[in-house]
Motif scaffolding. Structure first.
Motif, short mmCIF file in Angstrom:
data_model
loop_
_atom_site.label_atom_id
_atom_site.label_comp_id
_atom_site.label_asym_id
_atom_site.label_seq_id
_atom_site.Cartn_x
_atom_site.Cartn_y
_atom_site.Cartn_z
N TYR A 10 0.85 -1.19 0.00
CA TYR A 10 0.00 0.00 0.00
C TYR A 10 0.88 1.24 0.00
CZ TYR A 10 -3.18 3.55 1.88
OH TYR A 10 -3.92 4.69 2.09
N ARG A 11 0.63 2.08 -0.97
CA ARG A 11 1.39 3.33 -1.05
C ARG A 11 0.60 4.38 -0.29
NH1 ARG A 11 5.77 4.43 -4.49
NH2 ARG A 11 6.57 6.46 -3.87
N GLN A 12 1.02 4.63 0.93
CA GLN A 12 0.27 5.56 1.79
C GLN A 12 0.34 6.98 1.24
OE1 GLN A 12 0.43 4.82 6.06
NE2 GLN A 12 0.97 6.96 6.34
N PHE A 56 2.87 -5.53 3.55
CA PHE A 56 2.27 -6.47 4.50
C PHE A 56 2.67 -7.89 4.11
CE2 PHE A 56 -0.56 -2.79 4.15
CZ PHE A 56 -0.66 -2.42 5.48
N ILE A 96 -5.07 -1.27 6.85
CA ILE A 96 -3.66 -0.87 6.90
C ILE A 96 -3.11 -0.79 8.32
CG2 ILE A 96 -3.60 0.30 4.67
CD1 ILE A 96 -4.07 2.94 6.13
N ARG A 116 -9.00 7.40 -1.99
CA ARG A 116 -8.01 8.39 -2.41
C ARG A 116 -6.73 8.16 -1.62
NH1 ARG A 116 -12.08 13.24 -2.47
NH2 ARG A 116 -11.63 13.23 -0.26
N GLN A 117 -5.59 8.32 -2.29
CA GLN A 117 -4.31 8.04 -1.64
C GLN A 117 -4.13 8.86 -0.35
OE1 GLN A 117 -0.50 9.35 -3.30
NE2 GLN A 117 0.14 7.21 -3.31
N GLY A 118 -3.69 8.17 0.68
CA GLY A 118 -3.39 8.84 1.94
C GLY A 118 -4.58 8.95 2.89
N GLU A 119 -5.78 8.67 2.38
CA GLU A 119 -6.96 8.78 3.25
C GLU A 119 -7.26 7.43 3.89
OE1 GLU A 119 -9.62 12.47 1.54
OE2 GLU A 119 -10.26 10.44 1.11
N ALA A 142 -8.08 1.75 4.47
CA ALA A 142 -7.57 2.74 3.52
C ALA A 142 -8.71 3.26 2.65
CB ALA A 142 -6.49 2.11 2.64
N GLY A 143 -8.65 4.54 2.35
CA GLY A 143 -9.69 5.14 1.52
C GLY A 143 -9.42 4.95 0.05
#
Lengths: 184, 153
Positions: free
Chosen positions: A82-84, A92, B59, B75-78, B72-73
């Motif tokens: 997962y690319r945060q 993971f 996550i 949209r990236q980062g949400e 995780a959403g």
């Protein structure tokens, strides 16, 4: 058959039958009671380290993941990536969550392994299986009730319920009432 | 007596969990249509108090009690936190990195700025991540009060 003899048989055989689960629940109970201080189900290990990701395209999650896992010597099955955000990659794998800061190469690993015996004991005690186990656990609870009641009538006389028994039973009720009063 | 012992073991074996591909927690998920996390976060007031289904990658899992997960959403980062009542649902550590469908009631948690900073700092420390208190601009937290979940095995 006299009722007292029947009572002793019930108490004895239920006692044998309930022994295993009582020990399992007792150990799990102590473990779960102290959940504020530790994780009773998993051993958690947090490791901070670093990797060198120079030369790898920062958008190439697959290459980055492969390089990180290789440098960490992590061979467990990959579950997901997962690319945060632009700078953070989460990898993971089974029993290990790896967070990589792509700017600095800093790595944070959160490894978890099941505690032997306690994982299984808590699984049953906290009724995670649900399904048929719920009914079995209910049956066990009823059996414990029967054990307690039949235990009252095992002995007669001075050491029975009519003698010291009634005082000890009373103390058994007073203790929880005291704590209820204390914390009310 | 042998029959009784045999029946006992049949009961115990019957109670063992099936090796299902998807594991169900709590009351499971009954709503068919998923609500994007971004839609909830963009307009929380429209969703507070409503029961929704969200889908996404898990996550983060509460390492101590398994009493919350972050999904995780779209949209990236949400991401959105799904909080469950302690002991009612316990998310295993192995849930992280798995896809999940979660059903829950959208709720708003109003904290003071100090409380929010303290909470986020604690989370960051647990995950070994840096934390800058200056990044805290919103003192309300939108999360789901989890009712049930389906997590892929």
């Amino acid at each position: 058959m006299k009722w007292r003899k029947f009572n002793i048989i019930i108490h004895r055989d239920l006692g044998y039958l309930c022994f295993g689960l009582t020990i399992i629940y007792a150990i799990s109970g102590v473990a779960v009671n102290h959940i504020q201080d530790w994780n009773p189900t998993y051993v958690l290990e947090k490791i901070v380290s670093s990797v060198n990701l120079a030369g790898i395209e920062s958008a190439d999650n697959e290459a980055l993941t492969s390089s990180v896992l290789e440098q960490l010597g992590e061979t467990s099955e990959l579950k997901n990536v997962y690319r945060q955000d632009a700078d953070t990659l989460k990898i993971f794998v089974v029993n290990n969550n790896i967070t990589v800061d792509l700017n600095t190469g800093s790595v944070f690993q959160e490894k978890s392994t099941k505690r032997p015996f306690l994982y299984e004991a808590n699984f049953l005690h906290l009724n995670h299986p649900k399904k048929l186990w719920t009914w079995f656990a209910d049956l066990y609870a009823v059996s414990l009730g029967l054990l307690a009641v039949s235990g009252l009538f095992i002995l007669k006389g001075k050491k029975g319920l009519a003698g010291r028994g009634k005082w000890l039973v009373g103390v058994g009720f007073v203790i929880p009432l005291f704590f209820l009063w204390l914390y009310s | 007596m042998k029959k009784i012992v045999l029946m006992f073991w049949l009961l115990v074996l019957g109670a063992l969990p099936l090796q299902a591909k998807t594991e169900i927690y709590g009351k499971g998920v009954s709503i068919q249509e998923a609500t994007p996390v971004s839609a909830i976060l963009d307009d929380p007031d429209a969703y507070v108090g409503k029961t929704v289904r969200v889908e996404g990658l898990i996550i983060d899992v509460c390492a101590k009690r398994g009493c919350w997960v972050y999904v995780a959403g779209d949209r990236q980062g949400e991401k959105i936190q799904v909080k469950v009542t302690d002991g009612e649902i316990v998310f295993p550590m192995s849930a992280s990195g798995r896809m999940a469908a979660v059903e829950g009631v959208v709720e708003e948690l109003k904290l003071s700025r100090e409380q929010m900073i303290s909470y986020l700092q604690h989370l960051a420390e647990e995950k070994g991540q840096p934390f800058d208190p200056d990044t805290v601009t919103d003192e309300r937290m939108i999360r789901l009060r989890g009712i049930g979940a389906e997590i892929e095995g």
